[in-house]
Design an enzyme around this catalytic site. Structure first.
Site, PDB file in Angstrom:
ATOM      1  N   ASP A 184      -9.836  -5.936  -1.491  1.00 54.71           N
ATOM      2  CA  ASP A 184      -8.856  -5.420  -0.545  1.00 54.71           C
ATOM      3  C   ASP A 184      -9.558  -4.683   0.592  1.00 54.71           C
ATOM      4  OD1 ASP A 184      -6.690  -4.272   0.724  1.00 54.71           O
ATOM      5  OD2 ASP A 184      -6.037  -3.072  -0.985  1.00 54.71           O
ATOM      6  N   ASP A 207       0.852  -1.187   0.000  1.00 57.88           N
ATOM      7  CA  ASP A 207       0.000   0.000   0.000  1.00 57.88           C
ATOM      8  C   ASP A 207       0.883   1.230   0.000  1.00 57.88           C
ATOM      9  OD1 ASP A 207      -2.532  -1.106  -0.071  1.00 57.88           O
ATOM     10  OD2 ASP A 207      -2.444  -1.581   2.051  1.00 57.88           O
TER      11      ASP A 207
END
Ligand SMILES: O=C(CO)[C@@H](O)[C@H](O)COP(=O)(O)O
Ligand SMILES: [Fe+2]
Length: 241
Positions: A192, A37
């Site tokens: 996600d 991320d």
């Protein structure tokens, strides 16, 4: 396909890369990808202190958080040949530091996505497009089929508001997954946010084949067992040909 998203270990990229490589050794025989991320992009040359300063100076961008940046990717790349799947939650994406996949958000690339996809491909990465929970799925359709070609082969359906790990899975996002699976049977559909043993079956049944899991894996006493469980659920839900 299963990805795991590790938590940041602070702002020391070399230490973070080394920590991630230990996690890799522990879990990677059970997973294919590492999901990174990237919430604020900083130059690989910047020092730790500058990264913190930049975070404050550049406040108010796409998400209010900073975890892994190119320095961590670069450090991790020295330890592994694994596919490094990068989810870029930034407004101004740029070059890589060893990334394999590059996921950009459709919300910030509405006008210039074709140019961006070309840049990603010419940098040797695989492009993917993500959408936030409030974004209609129809917005990504033009990116998935252009004159019989498939410019982008993976869609990331966010199942939490992007920015932080540990949030609750949003089951209503499965309508998007179902719509995508129905329209594009061979598309990689990644989900996600909030994925774990209690939510995986819902996502797998809807058609997701690429699972990003953070808290449920790294908070478990045996991360490898959780990865195996997630993988089995996805495999079981695959249509038989
Ligand atoms: O992109 C994001 C959040 O912005 C995710 O990758 C999360 O970091 C996943 O964490 P869990 O929800 O699995 O804890
Ligand atoms: Fe992510």
């Amino acid at each position: 396909m299963l990805t795991i998203t590790p938590r940041s270990s602070g702002f020391d990229p070399v230490a973070a890369g080394s920590l991630l490589s230990k996690m890799l050794r522990r879990c990677c025989h059970r997973t294919n990808w590492l999901h990174m991320d990237i919430m604020k992009l900083v130059s690989a040359a910047l020092t730790t202190i500058l990264m913190v300063l930049l975070f404050h100076l550049q406040d108010g961008h796409f998400v209010p958080n900073l975890t892994i940046g190119p320095p961590v990717i670069e450090s991790l790349r020295k330890h592994t040949n694994a596919y490094l799947d990068c989810h870029l939650m930034v407004t101004n994406p740029m070059a890589k530091a060893g990334a394999s996949g590059f996921t950009f958000h459709v919300e910030v690339a509405k006008e210039n996505w074709q140019q961006l996809v070309e840049k990603i491909k010419s940098a040797g990465m695989r492009p993917a497009v993500a959408l936030k929970p409030g974004t209609p799925v129809e917005l990504v359709y033009p990116l998935l089929c252009v004159e019989g070609t498939t410019p982008v082969e993976m869609v990331l359906v966010m199942t939490v508001e992007p920015g932080f790990g540990g949030h609750k899975f949003m089951p209503n996002m499965m309508d998007k997954v179902r719509a995508l699976r129905h329209k594009y049977p061979t598309l990689d559909i990644q989900v996600d946010g909030g994925l774990g043993p209690s939510t995986i079956d819902t996502a797998a049944a809807a058609g997701a084949n690429c699972i990003v899991a953070g808290s449920s894996v790294f908070g478990a006493p045996e991360p490898g067992d959780v990865i195996s469980l997630l993988r089995t659920s996805v495999e079981k839900a695959q249509p038989t040909t």
